[in-house]
Design a protein around this motif. Sequence first.
Motif, PDB file in Angstrom:
ATOM      1  N   GLU A 139       0.823  -1.205   0.000  1.00 18.48           N
ATOM      2  CA  GLU A 139       0.000   0.000   0.000  1.00 18.48           C
ATOM      3  C   GLU A 139       0.854   1.251   0.000  1.00 18.48           C
ATOM      4  O   GLU A 139       1.813   1.371   0.764  1.00 18.48           O
ATOM      5  CB  GLU A 139      -0.930   0.017   1.220  1.00 18.48           C
ATOM      6  CG  GLU A 139      -1.889   1.189   1.241  1.00 18.48           C
ATOM      7  CD  GLU A 139      -2.814   1.170   2.442  1.00 18.48           C
ATOM      8  OE1 GLU A 139      -3.666   2.067   2.547  1.00 18.48           O
ATOM      9  OE2 GLU A 139      -2.673   0.248   3.281  1.00 18.48           O
ATOM     10  N   GLN A 140       0.515   2.198  -0.869  1.00 17.09           N
ATOM     11  CA  GLN A 140       1.201   3.480  -0.929  1.00 17.09           C
ATOM     12  C   GLN A 140       0.488   4.486  -0.030  1.00 17.09           C
ATOM     13  O   GLN A 140      -0.673   4.819  -0.259  1.00 17.09           O
ATOM     14  CB  GLN A 140       1.208   4.016  -2.362  1.00 17.09           C
ATOM     15  CG  GLN A 140       1.991   3.190  -3.357  1.00 17.09           C
ATOM     16  CD  GLN A 140       1.723   3.639  -4.784  1.00 17.09           C
ATOM     17  OE1 GLN A 140       0.676   3.321  -5.352  1.00 17.09           O
ATOM     18  NE2 GLN A 140       2.642   4.390  -5.357  1.00 17.09           N
ATOM     19  N   THR A 141       1.176   4.949   0.991  1.00 13.79           N
ATOM     20  CA  THR A 141       0.607   5.958   1.881  1.00 13.79           C
ATOM     21  C   THR A 141       1.619   7.091   2.032  1.00 13.79           C
ATOM     22  O   THR A 141       2.820   6.892   1.828  1.00 13.79           O
ATOM     23  CB  THR A 141       0.306   5.379   3.276  1.00 13.79           C
ATOM     24  OG1 THR A 141       1.543   5.047   3.929  1.00 13.79           O
ATOM     25  CG2 THR A 141      -0.567   4.128   3.169  1.00 13.79           C
ATOM     26  N   PRO A 142       1.163   8.293   2.400  1.00 12.75           N
ATOM     27  CA  PRO A 142       2.096   9.406   2.581  1.00 12.75           C
ATOM     28  C   PRO A 142       3.161   9.122   3.638  1.00 12.75           C
ATOM     29  O   PRO A 142       4.264   9.657   3.570  1.00 12.75           O
ATOM     30  CB  PRO A 142       1.173  10.552   3.031  1.00 12.75           C
ATOM     31  CG  PRO A 142      -0.158  10.200   2.465  1.00 12.75           C
ATOM     32  CD  PRO A 142      -0.243   8.706   2.552  1.00 12.75           C
ATOM     33  N   GLU A 143       2.839   8.265   4.608  1.00  9.66           N
ATOM     34  CA  GLU A 143       3.773   7.982   5.690  1.00  9.66           C
ATOM     35  C   GLU A 143       4.756   6.859   5.354  1.00  9.66           C
ATOM     36  O   GLU A 143       5.692   6.584   6.119  1.00  9.66           O
ATOM     37  CB  GLU A 143       3.022   7.592   6.962  1.00  9.66           C
ATOM     38  CG  GLU A 143       2.132   8.685   7.541  1.00  9.66           C
ATOM     39  CD  GLU A 143       0.815   8.820   6.768  1.00  9.66           C
ATOM     40  OE1 GLU A 143       0.440   7.830   6.082  1.00  9.66           O
ATOM     41  OE2 GLU A 143       0.188   9.890   6.850  1.00  9.66           O
ATOM     42  N   SER A 144       4.577   6.204   4.216  1.00 12.25           N
ATOM     43  CA  SER A 144       5.425   5.059   3.860  1.00 12.25           C
ATOM     44  C   SER A 144       6.874   5.480   3.647  1.00 12.25           C
ATOM     45  O   SER A 144       7.155   6.549   3.103  1.00 12.25           O
ATOM     46  CB  SER A 144       4.917   4.401   2.574  1.00 12.25           C
ATOM     47  OG  SER A 144       3.608   3.910   2.721  1.00 12.25           O
ATOM     48  N   THR A 145       7.791   4.626   4.079  1.00 10.78           N
ATOM     49  CA  THR A 145       9.188   4.798   3.713  1.00 10.78           C
ATOM     50  C   THR A 145       9.303   4.442   2.238  1.00 10.78           C
ATOM     51  O   THR A 145       8.845   3.387   1.806  1.00 10.78           O
ATOM     52  CB  THR A 145      10.095   3.872   4.541  1.00 10.78           C
ATOM     53  OG1 THR A 145      10.000   4.249   5.919  1.00 10.78           O
ATOM     54  CG2 THR A 145      11.550   3.976   4.082  1.00 10.78           C
ATOM     55  N   ARG A 146       9.900   5.323   1.444  1.00  4.62           N
ATOM     56  CA  ARG A 146       9.914   5.110   0.003  1.00  4.62           C
ATOM     57  C   ARG A 146      11.162   5.707  -0.636  1.00  4.62           C
ATOM     58  O   ARG A 146      11.808   6.594  -0.087  1.00  4.62           O
ATOM     59  CB  ARG A 146       8.666   5.719  -0.633  1.00  4.62           C
ATOM     60  CG  ARG A 146       8.536   7.197  -0.317  1.00  4.62           C
ATOM     61  CD  ARG A 146       7.460   7.939  -1.098  1.00  4.62           C
ATOM     62  NE  ARG A 146       6.356   7.180  -1.576  1.00  4.62           N
ATOM     63  CZ  ARG A 146       5.191   7.035  -0.937  1.00  4.62           C
ATOM     64  NH1 ARG A 146       5.052   7.588   0.271  1.00  4.62           N
ATOM     65  NH2 ARG A 146       4.201   6.364  -1.469  1.00  4.62           N
ATOM     66  N   TRP A 147      11.456   5.189  -1.809  1.00  6.66           N
ATOM     67  CA  TRP A 147      12.500   5.721  -2.668  1.00  6.66           C
ATOM     68  C   TRP A 147      11.826   6.088  -3.985  1.00  6.66           C
ATOM     69  O   TRP A 147      11.049   5.291  -4.539  1.00  6.66           O
ATOM     70  CB  TRP A 147      13.596   4.692  -2.919  1.00  6.66           C
ATOM     71  CG  TRP A 147      14.396   4.350  -1.709  1.00  6.66           C
ATOM     72  CD1 TRP A 147      15.649   4.810  -1.383  1.00  6.66           C
ATOM     73  CD2 TRP A 147      14.035   3.457  -0.639  1.00  6.66           C
ATOM     74  NE1 TRP A 147      16.071   4.279  -0.192  1.00  6.66           N
ATOM     75  CE2 TRP A 147      15.099   3.444   0.293  1.00  6.66           C
ATOM     76  CE3 TRP A 147      12.901   2.679  -0.379  1.00  6.66           C
ATOM     77  CZ2 TRP A 147      15.072   2.660   1.445  1.00  6.66           C
ATOM     78  CZ3 TRP A 147      12.860   1.907   0.778  1.00  6.66           C
ATOM     79  CH2 TRP A 147      13.938   1.908   1.679  1.00  6.66           C
ATOM     80  N   THR A 148      12.077   7.268  -4.498  1.00  8.67           N
ATOM     81  CA  THR A 148      11.465   7.681  -5.756  1.00  8.67           C
ATOM     82  C   THR A 148      12.533   8.170  -6.719  1.00  8.67           C
ATOM     83  O   THR A 148      13.607   8.631  -6.298  1.00  8.67           O
ATOM     84  CB  THR A 148      10.426   8.802  -5.543  1.00  8.67           C
ATOM     85  OG1 THR A 148      11.063   9.929  -4.929  1.00  8.67           O
ATOM     86  CG2 THR A 148       9.296   8.331  -4.646  1.00  8.67           C
ATOM     87  N   TYR A 149      12.237   8.068  -8.003  1.00  8.36           N
ATOM     88  CA  TYR A 149      13.202   8.544  -8.997  1.00  8.36           C
ATOM     89  C   TYR A 149      12.478   8.998 -10.254  1.00  8.36           C
ATOM     90  O   TYR A 149      11.353   8.569 -10.544  1.00  8.36           O
ATOM     91  CB  TYR A 149      14.217   7.454  -9.342  1.00  8.36           C
ATOM     92  CG  TYR A 149      13.608   6.140  -9.799  1.00  8.36           C
ATOM     93  CD1 TYR A 149      13.159   5.967 -11.107  1.00  8.36           C
ATOM     94  CD2 TYR A 149      13.470   5.066  -8.911  1.00  8.36           C
ATOM     95  CE1 TYR A 149      12.594   4.761 -11.514  1.00  8.36           C
ATOM     96  CE2 TYR A 149      12.906   3.857  -9.312  1.00  8.36           C
ATOM     97  CZ  TYR A 149      12.479   3.721 -10.616  1.00  8.36           C
ATOM     98  OH  TYR A 149      11.906   2.530 -11.029  1.00  8.36           O
TER      99      TYR A 149
END
Length: 274
Positions: A139-149
């Motif tokens: 699930e994608q949530t604003p609080e998720s730890t994430r890497w974006t590119y």
Amino acid sequence: MKRRSILILTALTCAIIGAGTIFFNSAAEAAVSAKAGQVEAIPTSYQVPDSMAVTLPETETKEEGNTEVNYHVSMDSFNTGTPTDMDLTMEEAAGMGAQYLSNIYGLDLEGAYVYMMYCPGTETFPRAFWSGDVLFEKEQTPESTRWTYLIDAVTGELFDICYGRQLDVSVPLGYDASLEKDYGIYAELARKKVEECKLMNSPVDRVEYNCQGYSGNDPDIAVDVIGENGEIVNMSFSRYDQTFKGCITDTSRRISESALDNLAGEVENVDFSQ
């Protein structure tokens, strides 16, 4: 005509203000814009040499039944763009992103969920690009730890890459005036990262302070690493624990600045008396 002039001027003002503040959540912003129907397609043309080849990891695939799968690739539900025959496929773009994440963060995508979006370009970034949102939870949530590119949709060249997290502690997010002159620890970290990851095509000449801000509850500082050939790579670090957060490449910077110059020229030619 007068209403359009005001809108153009407002957009340009916001863009100029934004240029002085570094943002590493470009992929998330693209998703929000797509959801709101605010992404404007800009035709993009390339002169791509026939000899250009993109090297991809042999294991990358979205077919979960394949034994070679080590991460799950899918199109983001907010995606609105359609890649052309010249563009990288979604899987190829995800493979390039995986290489950048491994090189820059040492990230192993085993079990990760990769959500891809394609954009043919926007008014403030008129270059077709693929963006990836990488998490280790479905699930994608604003609080998720994430890497974006963000990468070039045709060549796979890196534009922006970033790491986002929610701290489990409360820390001050305000501006620290002392860092304007005493940012040596971040300058050294940025220089070392650029050299280790080969993010610049020339030796580093100097590192200069850029700005401060925060993402979520994680305060950050940005510095510009300037090469002997004039390249500028913008690097961001957490002011909480000096964790590397992300970078904006020289190519990305030049594309954005050129777009801002074009917007400025359009404003200059507007007759505000009407």
